[in-house]
Write a protein that holds these residues in place. Structure first.
Motif, short mmCIF file in Angstrom:
data_model
loop_
_atom_site.label_atom_id
_atom_site.label_comp_id
_atom_site.label_asym_id
_atom_site.label_seq_id
_atom_site.Cartn_x
_atom_site.Cartn_y
_atom_site.Cartn_z
N GLU A 19 -10.73 64.83 20.54
CA GLU A 19 -11.38 65.68 19.54
C GLU A 19 -10.67 67.04 19.45
O GLU A 19 -10.28 67.47 18.37
CB GLU A 19 -12.85 65.88 19.90
CG GLU A 19 -13.58 66.74 18.90
CD GLU A 19 -15.07 66.84 19.17
OE1 GLU A 19 -15.50 66.47 20.28
OE2 GLU A 19 -15.79 67.30 18.28
N ALA A 20 -10.50 67.69 20.61
CA ALA A 20 -9.91 69.02 20.60
C ALA A 20 -8.44 68.96 20.17
O ALA A 20 -7.92 69.90 19.58
CB ALA A 20 -10.03 69.67 21.98
N VAL A 21 -7.76 67.85 20.48
CA VAL A 21 -6.34 67.74 20.10
C VAL A 21 -6.21 67.57 18.59
O VAL A 21 -5.42 68.25 17.93
CB VAL A 21 -5.67 66.55 20.82
CG1 VAL A 21 -4.28 66.31 20.26
CG2 VAL A 21 -5.61 66.82 22.31
N LEU A 22 -7.02 66.70 18.01
CA LEU A 22 -6.90 66.46 16.57
C LEU A 22 -7.50 67.60 15.76
O LEU A 22 -7.35 67.64 14.54
CB LEU A 22 -7.53 65.12 16.19
CG LEU A 22 -6.74 63.91 16.70
CD1 LEU A 22 -7.32 62.63 16.15
CD2 LEU A 22 -5.28 64.01 16.33
N GLN A 63 -13.25 59.22 25.94
CA GLN A 63 -13.72 60.28 26.83
C GLN A 63 -13.70 61.64 26.16
O GLN A 63 -13.83 62.67 26.82
CB GLN A 63 -12.89 60.27 28.12
CG GLN A 63 -13.06 58.97 28.87
CD GLN A 63 -12.35 58.93 30.20
OE1 GLN A 63 -11.54 59.79 30.51
NE2 GLN A 63 -12.64 57.92 31.00
N GLY A 64 -13.50 61.64 24.83
CA GLY A 64 -13.71 62.86 24.07
C GLY A 64 -12.56 63.84 24.09
O GLY A 64 -12.68 64.93 23.54
N ARG A 65 -11.43 63.49 24.72
CA ARG A 65 -10.35 64.46 24.80
C ARG A 65 -9.56 64.57 23.50
O ARG A 65 -8.88 65.55 23.25
CB ARG A 65 -9.41 64.12 25.96
CG ARG A 65 -10.02 64.45 27.31
CD ARG A 65 -9.03 64.25 28.41
NE ARG A 65 -8.76 62.85 28.61
CZ ARG A 65 -9.38 62.10 29.51
NH1 ARG A 65 -10.29 62.63 30.28
NH2 ARG A 65 -9.09 60.84 29.65
N ASP A 95 -13.46 57.02 11.02
CA ASP A 95 -14.07 58.09 11.80
C ASP A 95 -13.53 58.02 13.22
O ASP A 95 -13.25 56.94 13.73
CB ASP A 95 -15.60 57.88 11.88
CG ASP A 95 -16.30 58.33 10.61
OD1 ASP A 95 -15.66 59.03 9.81
OD2 ASP A 95 -17.48 58.00 10.45
N LEU A 96 -13.42 59.17 13.85
CA LEU A 96 -13.09 59.14 15.28
C LEU A 96 -14.33 58.71 16.05
O LEU A 96 -15.46 58.95 15.61
CB LEU A 96 -12.67 60.52 15.75
CG LEU A 96 -11.29 60.99 15.35
CD1 LEU A 96 -11.02 62.33 16.00
CD2 LEU A 96 -10.23 59.98 15.77
N LEU A 128 -16.51 59.78 18.69
CA LEU A 128 -16.66 61.09 19.31
C LEU A 128 -17.78 61.07 20.33
O LEU A 128 -18.86 60.56 20.06
CB LEU A 128 -16.95 62.14 18.24
CG LEU A 128 -15.79 62.38 17.27
CD1 LEU A 128 -16.26 63.13 16.06
CD2 LEU A 128 -14.68 63.12 17.96
N ALA A 129 -17.50 61.64 21.47
CA ALA A 129 -18.56 61.81 22.47
C ALA A 129 -19.52 62.86 21.92
O ALA A 129 -19.09 63.88 21.42
CB ALA A 129 -17.95 62.29 23.78
N SER A 130 -20.83 62.57 21.94
CA SER A 130 -21.72 63.57 21.36
C SER A 130 -22.55 64.25 22.44
O SER A 130 -22.51 63.88 23.57
CB SER A 130 -22.64 62.95 20.32
OG SER A 130 -23.39 61.92 20.89
N ARG A 187 -10.10 60.02 41.06
CA ARG A 187 -8.76 59.51 40.79
C ARG A 187 -7.93 59.48 42.06
O ARG A 187 -7.27 58.50 42.36
CB ARG A 187 -8.12 60.50 39.83
CG ARG A 187 -7.33 59.98 38.73
CD ARG A 187 -7.12 61.24 37.88
NE ARG A 187 -6.11 61.21 36.89
CZ ARG A 187 -5.79 60.24 36.06
NH1 ARG A 187 -6.35 59.11 36.10
NH2 ARG A 187 -4.88 60.38 35.17
#
Ligand SMILES: Nc1ncnc2c1ncn2[C@@H]1O[C@H](COP(=O)(O)OP(=O)(O)OP(=O)(O)O)[C@@H](O)[C@H]1O
Ligand SMILES: [Mg+2]
Lengths: 302, 543
Positions: free
Chosen positions: B385-388, B381-383, B538-539, B541-543, B187
């Motif tokens: 998941e933890a928030v929801l 990018q899977g971020r 469904d979300l 989700l990165a697996s 970045r």
């Protein structure tokens, strides 16, 4: 007391893949429940349905007395989740991420936060983008265990931790259990579950194939017997429950299922036993049998 | 094994991975060239018009800053004066991002480790990334040359213009190669490269502003700062007038030196780290950060700052030019006719305000597309998941992002219009006209921008995989129809597809509420459906 988690006939498909094929999982209050199974068995999918992140196709789910899809927000205040792969915002520091997750869950215990950061030896000033996998995992673990919740859902939580940190993790889980919390812990490491788990469920191809306390599971597995007899023992290999028989002179070696142990021993004693060792079954064997994908799932069930 | 072993194989791999992305960039660059070229060719048909345009631009400080140095009355010169800097910036971004994508970004995703473990030399990954990027900028240069030739501009000029464009791209790709060795993250490397491009633009803006009008009255003799900027070199090539071929040596030399520097730095850093260690962050979250709104603000504030600054500055400039609005429109009969077609009996100044704010407001709505695509990235990018998995509902999460992006758009429009009002007020003393014209003209586009925003939220909720395509297509359609629709005489039914077509041309017309209310209603309806669908799906989700 009612179950913390109870699913019945849970089904989830992704296109043609049937990820869950009727999962019946039951977790009681105050227990650490090990959730084992090979890659792709459906552990993460089950957890995500329990969190209301994925929608079930069929079956029943109750979590903390509610419906995880409908009551997601209220239930999430009472649980903490640590995903298998923790993704964080690269620009936030670890400390910021911990506070953020804590606040979004409804606040965290300051003393425990400080204590856990110390014990997991995490540098909270590092940017999340520069953390290793294990350190990202620690951020999620600290945020989770610093929250005062009833239930912890942990998806392979120690997969990135070094042995020392795994020890710390085990201590933290035990403390949570001693404080009366419930933990569902998915893992590939049997030793971890043996060290922590009260009960275990083994999932394979989207179905629970084995569930019970560790002692109960041990009973299900075969003992290995090595024996020397005066006379040969005819037809031993044909007895029900006897597997993998091999003979070397007058020494015979085989595995036997617990239910048939009595019959087999009676037959042996008639032939005059001169030496006998019986090796108790290890969980490892049971576990590996379920991991062996060359054996069809149904065949491994007794 | 040498340090370059495996470069060829890596180039083929990179080509395969970028087989959609890079051609898209090149098509966009060709399209921009065609749009700018066609509008100039359409507007300045006669020698008199071209003379008037060139002499106006040469004498006017604001056009010198925001277009480029005038270089005579050839049609090709006018095209390059109008648009060369934009093409150079876009080509530079393409090259720079390609280099970072195949170096530091790969290291952050772990792909590079797999490659590094194979039979690949130490410098091979950087060499492959540079080769890919320079190849892409060359292709962009060829595409631009072909477009200019299709517009029937002279061969030599088109060739030199394309070559300088490719040279600009190569220099910025090499800048990114150095940044990729030094910066703390992918970045940061992208950010530093973009900053260098910005500084290159500013240097030449200063140089051109400080320059003098040439003896012929239709060209600018730029001051020295233009000669320390790669974009300045490109603009000084004067491809269609008296070609300065040596500019290519400057561009090629700079690219080579920078690339060599980057190559020599490769061995001095670790995989995944730059030479500069990352700064430590705060130990605790600030109280404002620890909420859904705080997080959304934190994620959106960087791009918002960039857009707000850029459009604020542009607003001030257009406000200042407002003083000579009638002069500007006098340059081309076609332009005058097109502008007057907007509202029959309005004054030229009002028409100028309406025209410029209309165009800039559409550009500003690009912010909302970029901001809301962040929602998609968070999920991808899977971020998320933890928030929801915390006590945050899907609805709240989606709407908070929409809220921050919408408020951001209002801010960008406000700064654009406010800057315009200040610019116009400062030079004329007539603050009222500036506020009504620039601020009113900019803000009236907010409902149309919100339609674009809600379209994107709808796409993210209903069909996340196409969200980026939907968003940028919506933006592109609005932009092309807004700028070129009238010029190309597209049928009204087609123009009506853009929400911006329906906005009253304030201040040339009075504010009429029905279209604004309808636009707001459409935006609201799209959001309501989006929220309902997003609650049910469904979300990803990165697996
Ligand atoms: N979003 C998805 N789309 C398609 N298939 C999926 C998706 N998520 C999971 N699957 C499939 O569902 C099955 C179960 O996956 P899941 O991630 O639950 O396994 P797991 O037990 O967690 O495995 P691991 O031990 O590797 O983490 C796998 O076959 C996987 O490929
Ligand atoms: Mg998993």
């Amino acid at each position: 007391m009612t179950d913390v988690i109870r699913t019945a006939g849970l089904v989830k498909t992704f296109g043609a893949t049937r990820a869950l094929d009727g999962v019946d999982l039951q977790v009681s209050p105050g227990e650490v429940h090990g959730f084992l199974g090979p890659n792709g068995a459906g552990k993460s999918t089950t957890m995500r349905i329990l969190l209301g992140l994925l929608r079930r196709d069929a079956g029943e789910v109750r979590l903390l007395g509610g419906d995880p899809w409908r009551d997601a927000v209220d239930l999430h205040r009472r649980l903490a989740y640590v995903p298998g792969d923790v993704h964080l915002w690269p620009n936030l520091s670890g400390g910021e991420a911990i506070d953020l997750f804590g606040a979004l869950r409804g606040g965290l215990d300051e003393r425990r936060r400080a204590d856990l950061i110390e014990r997991f030896s995490l540098d909270p000033t590092k940017r999340c983008g520069t953390y290793s996998k294990g350190n990202r995992q620690k951020v999620a673990l600290i945020a989770g265990f610093a929250s005062d919740v009833e239930l912890y859902l942990l998806d392979e939580p120690s997969s990135g931790l070094d042995p020392l940190m795994t020890q710390t993790f085990n201590d933290v889980v035990r403390e949570a259990r001693d404080a009366g919390r419930t933990v569902l812990l998915s893992s590939h490491v049997l030793a971890e579950v043996e060290a922590l788990g009260d009960r275990v469920s083994i999932i394979r191809d989207g179905r629970i194939v084995e569930t019970g306390t560790l002692d109960e599971l041990r009973h299900l597995t075969r003992s290995t017997i090595e024996v020397q007899t005066v006379q040969p023992v005819p037809g031993l290999a044909q007895l029900p429950g006897v597997h993998g028989l091999s003979a070397e002179g007058d020494r015979i070696r085989f595995e036997v299922e617990p239910a048939e142990l009595d019959t087999v021993l009676a037959r042996l004693s008639r032939a005059g036993v001169t030496a006998l060792t019986c090796t108790p079954p290890t969980l490892e064997e049971l576990f590996l049998r379920h991991y062996d994908v060359t054996v069809p799932a149904a065949g491994s069930r007794r | 094994m040498t340090a370059l072993t495996g470069t060829g194989r890596l180039i083929r791999l990179a080509l395969r991975r970028d087989r959609v992305l890079l051609p898209t960039w090149i098509v966009v660059i060709a399209g921009l060239t065609a749009a700018i070229g066609a509008s100039v060719v359409g507007l300045y048909g006669t020698v008199e018009e071209r003379f008037a345009a060139a002499s106006f631009s040469a004498a006017n400080v604001v056009t010198r800053i925001f277009d480029g140095p005038a270089a005579g009355t050839e049609l090709g010169s006018l095209v390059l004066m109008e648009g060369y800097w934009l093409l150079a910036v876009v080509t530079g971004l393409m090259g720079a991002q390609a280099v970072v994508r195949h170096t530091r970004h790969d290291e952050e995703t772990g792909r590079a480790e797999l490659i590094g473990a194979a039979v690949v030399g130490r410098r091979a990954r950087l060499a492959a990334a540079l080769a890919l990027a320079v190849g892409a900028t060359l292709a962009a240069g060829v595409a631009a040359t072909l477009v200019l030739l299709a517009l029937e501009l002279p061969f030599v000029g088109a060739l030199l213009a394309g070559a300088t464009l490719a040279g600009n791209g190569a220099v910025f790709a090499a800048v990114a190669a150095v940044a990729a060795q030094v910066a703390a993250s992918a970045r940061a490397a992208n950010g530093s490269a973009a900053a260098v491009i910005g500084v290159a633009f500013l240097l030449r803006a200063v140089g051109d502003a400080l320059g003098d009008v040439g003896e012929d009255g239709v060209s600018v003799v730029s001051a020295w700062p233009s000669w320390v900027s790669p974009i300045g070199w490109g603009q000084q090539a004067r491809a269609f007038e008296e070609p300065r071929w040596f500019v290519l040596l400057l561009l090629g030399g700079a690219a080579t030196i920078l690339a060599a520097a980057a190559m020599s730095l490769v061995g001095r850093r670790d995989l995944g780290a730059g030479l500069v260690p990352p700064r430590p962050g705060p130990r605790r979250a600030a109280p404002w950060l620890a909420s859904t709104l705080g997080l959304a603000w934190r994620l959106h504030r960087g791009p918002l700052l960039g857009w707000a600054t850029a459009l604020g500055v542009v607003g001030v400039a257009f406000g200042i030019v407002g003083e000579s609005a009638d002069e500007l429109f006098g340059l081309s009969e076609d332009l005058t006719a097109a502008i007057e077609g907007m509202a029959a009996d309005a004054g030229l100044l009002e028409l100028y305000f309406a025209f410029t704010t209309g165009l800039l407001a559409i550009a500003a709505s690009g912010y909302v597309v970029q901001a809301l695509l962040r929602v998609r990235t968070e999920e991808l990018q899977g971020r998320v998941e933890a928030v929801l998995a915390t006590a945050v509902s899907r609805r709240r999460w989606l709407l908070v992002h929409l809220l921050v992006a919408s408020a951001g758009l209002a801010t960008v429009l406000g700064l654009l219009g406010g800057g315009g009002a200040v610019g116009y007020g400062l030079v004329t003393g007539d603050w009222r006209a500036g506020v009504e014209g620039m601020l009113g003209g900019a803000m009236v586009h907010l409902p149309a921008g919100l339609v674009l925003a809600s379209l994107l939220v709808f796409a993210v909720a209903v069909h996340p995989r196409t969200a980026a395509v939907v968003g940028w297509t919506g933006f592109g359609v609005s932009f092309v129809f807004g700028q070129l629709g009238a010029l190309f005489e597209l049928p009204q039914a087609v123009l009506n597809l853009s929400p911006f077509t329906h906005v009253p041309t304030v201040p040339a017309e009075p504010v009429t509420w029905p279209p604004l209310v309808v636009l707001t209603a459409i935006a609201t309806a799209l959001v309501v459906v989006a929220v309902a669908v997003h609650d049910r799906r469904d979300l990803v989700l990165a697996s």
